[in-house]
Motif scaffolding. Structure first.
Motif, PDB file in Angstrom:
ATOM      1  N   SER A   1       0.759  -1.143  -0.141  1.00 55.42           N
ATOM      2  CA  SER A   1       0.150  -0.027  -0.031  1.00 55.42           C
ATOM      3  C   SER A   1       0.791   1.351  -0.155  1.00 55.42           C
ATOM      4  CB  SER A   1      -0.790  -0.014   1.191  1.00 55.42           C
ATOM      5  OG  SER A   1      -1.691   1.049   1.506  1.00 55.42           O
TER       6      SER A   1
ATOM      7  N   ASN B   1      -3.542   1.705  -3.592  1.00 53.20           N
ATOM      8  CA  ASN B   1      -4.382   1.688  -2.648  1.00 53.20           C
ATOM      9  C   ASN B   1      -4.070   0.594  -1.622  1.00 53.20           C
ATOM     10  OD1 ASN B   1      -5.142  -0.906  -3.727  1.00 53.20           O
ATOM     11  ND2 ASN B   1      -7.174   0.272  -4.766  1.00 53.20           N
ATOM     12  N   PRO B   2      -4.941   0.258  -0.428  1.00 53.25           N
ATOM     13  CA  PRO B   2      -4.582  -0.855   0.516  1.00 53.25           C
ATOM     14  C   PRO B   2      -4.492  -2.189  -0.366  1.00 53.25           C
ATOM     15  CG  PRO B   2      -6.303   0.822   1.307  1.00 53.25           C
ATOM     16  CD  PRO B   2      -5.935   1.151  -0.076  1.00 53.25           C
TER      17      PRO B   2
END
Length: 128
Positions: A41, A61-62
């Motif tokens: 991430s 993103n995560p």
């Protein structure tokens, strides 16, 4: 006479509608993982058009995913950086109209000053 003009305008509008639906851009997307396949991430992903030099930057993103939508066709350079990992570079990522090219990256652990460079085959045909 105004009725004929209205009919002509309506006819021309209907014939032009399919042109609005055409897509003249492409996209590059992918995921960034570590050597154990865990997502990374916040990795910095830089995309640069090799012909024009225009670049864009996003962070993952995560889930380690990134995306560059609405790109003009051409050849691109993808660079991925994250602290504690070697920098990854892939050149000659060729995209054509309406392509969605996937460039998945597995970063290797190492000093940030180290770089892994990959040159893509310009004849790649696989799209998503």
């Amino acid at each position: 006479m105004s009725r004929q003009r209205l009919l002509l305008v309506a006819l021309v509008s209907l014939l032009a509608m399919p042109a609005f639906a055409q897509k003249f851009t492409a996209a590059i997307r992918g995921t960034v993982n570590d050597p154990t396949d865990a997502p990374i991430s916040g990795a910095k992903v830089t995309l640069a058009n090799e012909d024009t030099g225009v670049s864009r930057i996003v962070t993952t993103n995560p889930s380690g995913a990134y995306s560059f939508p609405d790109l003009p066709v051409g050849s691109y350079r993808v660079e991925v950086e994250s602290p504690g990992f070697k920098t990854f570079v892939q050149t000659k990522v060729l995209i054509n109209v309406a392509d969605v090219r996937e460039v998945n990256v597995k970063l290797e652990t190492g000093a940030v000053t180290e770089m892994v460079s990959v040159e893509a085959n310009p004849n790649a045909v696989k799209t998503v």
